[in-house]
Design an enzyme around this catalytic site. Structure first.
Site, PDB file in Angstrom:
ATOM      1  N   SER A 132      -1.843   6.920   0.869  1.00  0.00           N
ATOM      2  CA  SER A 132      -0.670   6.395   0.149  1.00  0.00           C
ATOM      3  C   SER A 132       0.609   7.008   0.707  1.00  0.00           C
ATOM      4  O   SER A 132       1.639   6.337   0.822  1.00  0.00           O
ATOM      5  CB  SER A 132      -0.788   6.716  -1.351  1.00  0.00           C
ATOM      6  OG  SER A 132      -1.795   5.915  -1.930  1.00  0.00           O
ATOM      7  N   GLY A 338     -27.881 -11.063 -17.105  1.00  0.00           N
ATOM      8  CA  GLY A 338     -28.770 -10.313 -16.205  1.00  0.00           C
ATOM      9  C   GLY A 338     -28.796 -10.892 -14.802  1.00  0.00           C
ATOM     10  O   GLY A 338     -28.812 -10.146 -13.813  1.00  0.00           O
ATOM     11  N   GLU A 361      -4.086  -1.832   1.841  1.00  0.00           N
ATOM     12  CA  GLU A 361      -2.697  -2.315   2.021  1.00  0.00           C
ATOM     13  C   GLU A 361      -1.804  -1.852   0.859  1.00  0.00           C
ATOM     14  O   GLU A 361      -0.880  -2.552   0.455  1.00  0.00           O
ATOM     15  CB  GLU A 361      -2.659  -3.835   2.248  1.00  0.00           C
ATOM     16  CG  GLU A 361      -3.491  -4.208   3.479  1.00  0.00           C
ATOM     17  CD  GLU A 361      -2.884  -5.204   4.414  1.00  0.00           C
ATOM     18  OE1 GLU A 361      -1.698  -5.539   4.260  1.00  0.00           O
ATOM     19  OE2 GLU A 361      -3.615  -5.652   5.337  1.00  0.00           O
ATOM     20  N   SER A 364      -2.811  -0.094  -6.202  1.00  0.00           N
ATOM     21  CA  SER A 364      -2.034  -0.677  -7.309  1.00  0.00           C
ATOM     22  C   SER A 364      -0.904   0.275  -7.710  1.00  0.00           C
ATOM     23  O   SER A 364       0.192  -0.163  -8.095  1.00  0.00           O
ATOM     24  CB  SER A 364      -2.941  -0.952  -8.512  1.00  0.00           C
ATOM     25  OG  SER A 364      -3.848  -1.978  -8.179  1.00  0.00           O
ATOM     26  N   GLU A 365      -1.185   1.574  -7.611  1.00  0.00           N
ATOM     27  CA  GLU A 365      -0.149   2.555  -7.987  1.00  0.00           C
ATOM     28  C   GLU A 365       1.031   2.453  -7.009  1.00  0.00           C
ATOM     29  O   GLU A 365       2.195   2.528  -7.414  1.00  0.00           O
ATOM     30  CB  GLU A 365      -0.758   3.969  -7.964  1.00  0.00           C
ATOM     31  CG  GLU A 365      -1.798   4.233  -9.062  1.00  0.00           C
ATOM     32  CD  GLU A 365      -3.129   3.504  -8.871  1.00  0.00           C
ATOM     33  OE1 GLU A 365      -3.449   3.080  -7.732  1.00  0.00           O
ATOM     34  OE2 GLU A 365      -3.864   3.343  -9.876  1.00  0.00           O
TER      35      GLU A 365
HETATM   36  N1  CAA Z   1      10.704  -2.876   4.794  1.00  0.00           N
HETATM   37  C1  CAA Z   1      11.354  -2.263   5.830  1.00  0.00           C
HETATM   38  N2  CAA Z   1      11.593  -0.923   5.837  1.00  0.00           N
HETATM   39  C2  CAA Z   1      11.189  -0.210   4.776  1.00  0.00           C
HETATM   40  C3  CAA Z   1      10.530  -0.776   3.673  1.00  0.00           C
HETATM   41  C4  CAA Z   1      10.293  -2.166   3.699  1.00  0.00           C
HETATM   42  N3  CAA Z   1       9.660  -2.788   2.712  1.00  0.00           N
HETATM   43  N4  CAA Z   1      10.235   0.189   2.771  1.00  0.00           N
HETATM   44  C5  CAA Z   1      10.717   1.346   3.294  1.00  0.00           C
HETATM   45  N5  CAA Z   1      11.285   1.085   4.498  1.00  0.00           N
HETATM   46  C6  CAA Z   1      11.937   2.037   5.404  1.00  0.00           C
HETATM   47  C7  CAA Z   1      13.048   2.788   4.704  1.00  0.00           C
HETATM   48  O1  CAA Z   1      14.232   2.032   4.750  1.00  0.00           O
HETATM   49  C8  CAA Z   1      13.112   4.043   5.543  1.00  0.00           C
HETATM   50  O2  CAA Z   1      13.777   3.713   6.751  1.00  0.00           O
HETATM   51  P1  CAA Z   1      14.690   4.792   7.544  1.00  0.00           P
HETATM   52  O3  CAA Z   1      13.752   5.849   8.031  1.00  0.00           O
HETATM   53  O4  CAA Z   1      15.294   4.022   8.657  1.00  0.00           O
HETATM   54  O5  CAA Z   1      15.678   5.329   6.553  1.00  0.00           O
HETATM   55  C9  CAA Z   1      11.665   4.315   5.891  1.00  0.00           C
HETATM   56  O6  CAA Z   1      10.986   3.034   5.784  1.00  0.00           O
HETATM   57  C10 CAA Z   1      10.998   5.311   4.971  1.00  0.00           C
HETATM   58  O7  CAA Z   1      11.034   4.788   3.685  1.00  0.00           O
HETATM   59  P2  CAA Z   1      10.753   5.673   2.385  1.00  0.00           P
HETATM   60  O8  CAA Z   1      11.615   6.903   2.415  1.00  0.00           O
HETATM   61  O9  CAA Z   1      10.832   4.779   1.215  1.00  0.00           O
HETATM   62  O10 CAA Z   1       9.241   6.148   2.645  1.00  0.00           O
HETATM   63  P3  CAA Z   1       8.247   6.942   1.727  1.00  0.00           P
HETATM   64  O11 CAA Z   1       7.682   8.070   2.488  1.00  0.00           O
HETATM   65  O12 CAA Z   1       8.894   7.245   0.397  1.00  0.00           O
HETATM   66  O13 CAA Z   1       7.025   5.898   1.549  1.00  0.00           O
HETATM   67  C11 CAA Z   1       5.707   4.210   0.458  1.00  0.00           C
HETATM   68  C12 CAA Z   1       7.100   4.735   0.893  1.00  0.00           C
HETATM   69  C13 CAA Z   1       6.066   2.871  -0.191  1.00  0.00           C
HETATM   70  C14 CAA Z   1       5.009   5.098  -0.535  1.00  0.00           C
HETATM   71  C15 CAA Z   1       4.839   3.999   1.725  1.00  0.00           C
HETATM   72  O14 CAA Z   1       4.390   5.230   2.237  1.00  0.00           O
HETATM   73  C16 CAA Z   1       3.651   3.120   1.461  1.00  0.00           C
HETATM   74  O15 CAA Z   1       3.753   1.896   1.453  1.00  0.00           O
HETATM   75  N6  CAA Z   1       2.454   3.725   1.258  1.00  0.00           N
HETATM   76  C17 CAA Z   1       1.212   2.946   1.200  1.00  0.00           C
HETATM   77  C18 CAA Z   1       0.613   2.822   2.573  1.00  0.00           C
HETATM   78  C19 CAA Z   1      -0.274   1.632   2.689  1.00  0.00           C
HETATM   79  O16 CAA Z   1      -0.058   0.586   2.091  1.00  0.00           O
HETATM   80  N7  CAA Z   1      -1.276   1.773   3.529  1.00  0.00           N
HETATM   81  C20 CAA Z   1      -2.151   0.681   3.822  1.00  0.00           C
HETATM   82  C21 CAA Z   1      -2.900   0.967   5.070  1.00  0.00           C
HETATM   83  S1  CAA Z   1      -3.229  -0.453   6.037  1.00  0.00           S
HETATM   84  C22 CAA Z   1      -4.572  -1.211   5.383  1.00  0.00           C
HETATM   85  O17 CAA Z   1      -4.994  -0.939   4.316  1.00  0.00           O
HETATM   86  C23 CAA Z   1      -5.117  -2.290   6.246  1.00  0.00           C
HETATM   87  C24 CAA Z   1      -6.493  -2.702   5.917  1.00  0.00           C
HETATM   88  O18 CAA Z   1      -7.460  -2.172   6.388  1.00  0.00           O
HETATM   89  C25 CAA Z   1      -6.703  -3.878   5.074  1.00  0.00           C
END
Ligand code: CAA
Length: 385
Positions: A132, A338, A361, A364-365
């Protein structure tokens, strides 16, 4: 407002449905037990244009829109959610970001083989210590002559064992520990080592690998700007989450179809169980919640197709559809009683497959966090509203 699909969207939906009914659904239980589907299936999907539905024809795709692609994912996932995620990650999480963020040279070189299904796409963001909190990743890319030396390990990488192209995220600024200082790279699967194939609760026909990398890659493999790759990861997930919502809708639809059919056939107390209000209410709730999830999904897909902001809409669709699919696949088992708990019927598989949609991806949290940041205007560099 127009709730009708276009003729082209209907046509591609029918194509995917007919293919899924004939070539996927009859084998899904067997592939679940065998933990894999035959590689030739991807070639067949490629021949039909389903490995590059929304990729422009000039890059080897079918040239349809993002809504069509989401309709295809629903149909594939209704038949076998493992096939659904294979195509979803391949397309949303690898091919489309290469199209969107690659240079013309990168697009021309890497997208056509993916869009034709000759290679399979992967997305390598997650690591053992960065799920996450994706910005905590420690895989490094250090400047090395005319390119980079990339070293580290990635976890739970869908499709890695198939062979193809990996969109991989690595830290290019060793001083920075957060989401900043990360860059995106294109890596070939022969530049990585598969270190593990995961055993999962469900989605068994798809392949999930841990990978290691320790290699030189050329300078022209950097996608987008150095140190700004995290934005590419986030924008990719914004679109990918809509695909996972469609996958969840497909799984729930499959469970509902079985439960409805069973309720009309199975008799108890001298009546088909569909005559009993207890069962009718379950079926009514299933039908309503599937409708609601599908509408949220199509709205998010439409926003993306129109090039409009879709972070919030995609997170809402994924959150609602995935929780709905987990709830309603459980209800489908309950309708079958069953029998639902046995492998004689596919609903136990749907239940196992649905659970992951609440996790990958973005859990939910995380979806609630993303939605909250959007509605409160708290996302870093969010577009002004
Ligand atoms: N679109 C574009 N840029 C974005 C964005 C978005 N939706 N959200 C954030 N950003 C940018 C920010 O603007 C920031 O940019 P700068 O560095 O240029 O300032 C940068 O990203 C960092 O943003 P945050 O400070 O908000 O980042 P964060 O560390 O607080 O993380 C988070 C945010 C939403 C928690 C993120 O870490 C996240 O989405 N975590 C979940 C990860 C995830 O979904 N993993 C899935 C793995 S892939 C997978 O599951 C594939 C599979 O097998 C099916």
């Amino acid at each position: 407002m127009d709730f009708d699909l276009t003729a082209e969207q209907r046509e591609i939906q029918t194509l995917a449905r007919e293919f899924a009914n004939a070539e996927i659904e009859p084998h899904a239980s067997e592939w679940d037990r065998a933990h894999g589907f035959p590689r030739e299936l991807l070639a067949k999907l490629g021949d039909l244009g389903l490995m590059g539905v929304c990729v422009p024809e000039e890059y080897g795709g079918a040239g349809a829109d993002f809504v069509s692609y989401v309709l295809v994912l629903e149909e594939l996932s209704r038949a076998d959610a493992g096939v659904g995620v294979t195509v979803a990650v391949h397309t949303s999480a690898c091919t489309l970001p290469l199209l969107q963020f690659g240079t013309e040279e990168q697009r021309a070189r890497f997208v056509p083989p993916l869009a034709r299904g000759e290679g399979v796409g992967c997305f390598a963001l997650t690591e053992p210590g960065a799920g996450s909190d994706a910005g905590a990743l420690v895989t490094r890319a250090d400047a090395d002559g005319d390119g980079w030396h990339v070293s580290g390990a990635k976890q739970w990488i869908t499709n890695a064992a198939f062979g193809g192209t990996v969109l991989l995220f690595a830290r290019t600024d060793a001083e920075t520990k957060s989401a900043r200082g990360v860059s995106a790279f294109i890596v070939d699967t022969d530049q990585i080592t598969i270190t593990r194939t995961e055993e999962k609760l469900g989605l068994n026909s798809s392949v999930t690998n841990d990978i290691a990398i320790d290699t030189h890659i050329d300078g022209d493999r950097l996608i987008g700007d150095q140190n700004h790759g995290f934005r590419i990861a986030m924008a990719t997930l914004d679109g990918g989450r809509i695909g996972i919502a469609a996958q969840a809708v497909g799984i729930a639809q499959a469970a509902y179809d079985v439960a409805r059919r069973y309720a009309k056939e199975r008799e108890a107390f001298g009546h088909p169980i569909a005559d009993f209000q207890a069962i009718q209410h379950k079926l009514a709730n299933m039908s309503m919640e599937i409708d609601a999830a599908r509408l949220l999904t199509l709205r998010a897909a439409w926003l993306k197709k129109e090039g409009r902001p879709h972070t919030e809409a995609g997170a809402k669709a994924k959150l609602f559809a995935s929780e709905m699919a987990r709830r309603q696949t459980s209800e489908a088992i309950q309708v079958l009683g069953g029998y639902g708990y046995t492998k004689e019927f596919p609903v136990e598989r749907y239940y196992r497959d649905a659970k992951i949609t609440e996790i990958y991806e973005g859990t939910s949290e995380i979806q609630r966090l993303v939605i909250a940041r959007e509605i409160l205007g708290q996302r870093a560099n969010a577009p002004a509203t």
